[in-house]
Design an enzyme around this catalytic site. Structure first.
Site, PDB file in Angstrom:
ATOM      1  N   ASP A  72      42.431 -15.037  -0.767  1.00 53.04           N
ATOM      2  CA  ASP A  72      43.103 -14.930  -2.076  1.00 53.04           C
ATOM      3  C   ASP A  72      44.499 -15.535  -2.049  1.00 53.04           C
ATOM      4  O   ASP A  72      45.154 -15.524  -1.006  1.00 53.04           O
ATOM      5  CB  ASP A  72      43.331 -13.464  -2.454  1.00 53.04           C
ATOM      6  CG  ASP A  72      42.053 -12.691  -2.589  1.00 53.04           C
ATOM      7  OD1 ASP A  72      41.001 -13.306  -2.779  1.00 53.04           O
ATOM      8  OD2 ASP A  72      42.133 -11.452  -2.494  1.00 53.04           O
TER       9      ASP A  72
HETATM   10  N1  URA Z   1      39.120  -9.839   0.958  1.00 55.53           N
HETATM   11  C1  URA Z   1      39.989  -9.869  -0.068  1.00 55.53           C
HETATM   12  O1  URA Z   1      40.026  -8.962  -0.870  1.00 55.53           O
HETATM   13  N2  URA Z   1      40.804 -10.915  -0.178  1.00 55.53           N
HETATM   14  C2  URA Z   1      40.828 -11.939   0.700  1.00 55.53           C
HETATM   15  O2  URA Z   1      41.613 -12.876   0.563  1.00 55.53           O
HETATM   16  C3  URA Z   1      39.909 -11.892   1.761  1.00 55.53           C
HETATM   17  C4  URA Z   1      39.063 -10.828   1.867  1.00 55.53           C
END
Ligand code: URA
Length: 234
Positions: A109
């Protein structure tokens, strides 16, 4: 000389992901020795057959394969381009890697940090992301308070999310760190860790990926990259 499938040849050529190469073949944008082919398994002899993609002949032997690990900083998108002009991993890559058509393996993310693998080898990207190969992913999370034993059991046993129950995970308490728990999962669904914690009533404040399979983030600083040796990727 050894033959291999067209799709494998293209995904090893360092010019795009397996998915992109499959679409190009299906759309009739690839030819072998002047003939358009639409079968993924059409046989190719490297160094002998002439492969043309989008009107350009490929020089398959000339590409070098690279796999880098990046410590992605917060606020950077784990894509290669963004229609809205936001900063992506390509903007922070050292210049010497920018011409290699690297792309991220899986996603992280915008607000997460930590280990992101980048490669120009579609075959490798496929093996690292496909659920069949079950690469463990370890994350460190910061939440506002302690988890109770029941919440830890729920995370470990699998949480029912809107896209199905998560696979078994392991949760460890961390000490002397900004992050209070480490969680190891085997899948790579969108926002998976954040959604797992939300579903037991905890918002993730900070999230950092520290390991994918045998590849560890180690002491790489945010924004830094390092080449990953082949034997760690098997
Ligand atoms: N899980 C999440 O919630 N975000 C990420 O970036 C990776 C795994």
């Amino acid at each position: 000389m050894e033959k291999q499938s067209l799709l494998k040849t293209l995904t090893q050529a360092g010019i795009g992901s397996r998915r992109k190469m499959s679409v190009a073949i299906k759309e009739g944008r690839v030819s072998i020795n002047g003939e358009v082919v639409t079968g993924f398994n059409s046989p190719v002899t490297k160094g002998k057959d002439r492969i043309v993609l989008n009107g350009k002949q490929l020089d398959i032997k000339a590409k070098s394969f690279v796999c880098l690990k990046l410590n992605k900083p917060k606020g950077i998108l784990s894509t290669t381009k963004d229609e809205r002009g936001r900063r992506t991993i390509i903007d922070i890559l050292p210049r010497k890697y920018r011409h290699l058509y690297l792309y991220p393996v899986g996603r992280l993310d915008k607000n997460s940090t930590g280990l992101l693998l980048l490669t120009n080898n579609g075959d490798l990207a496929y093996r690292l992301t496909h659920p069949r190969f079950e690469k463990e992913k370890e994350y460190e999370v910061q939440i506002q308070c302690e988890l109770n034993i029941n919440e830890i059991h729920r995370l470990e046993a699998g949480i029912k999310l809107e896209d199905g129950k998560t696979a078994p995970a392991t949760v460890k308490k961390l000490r002397d760190s900004d992050y209070n728990y480490a969680i190891t999962i085997h899948e790579g669904r969108k926002h998976q860790v954040r959604r797992m914690f939300i579903s037991i009533g905890h918002r993730v404040i900070k999230l950092k990926r520290v390991r994918i399979g045998n590849v560890k983030l180690g002491n790489l600083k945010e924004g830094q990259v390092k080449e990953v040796s082949r034997n760690l990727l098997e």
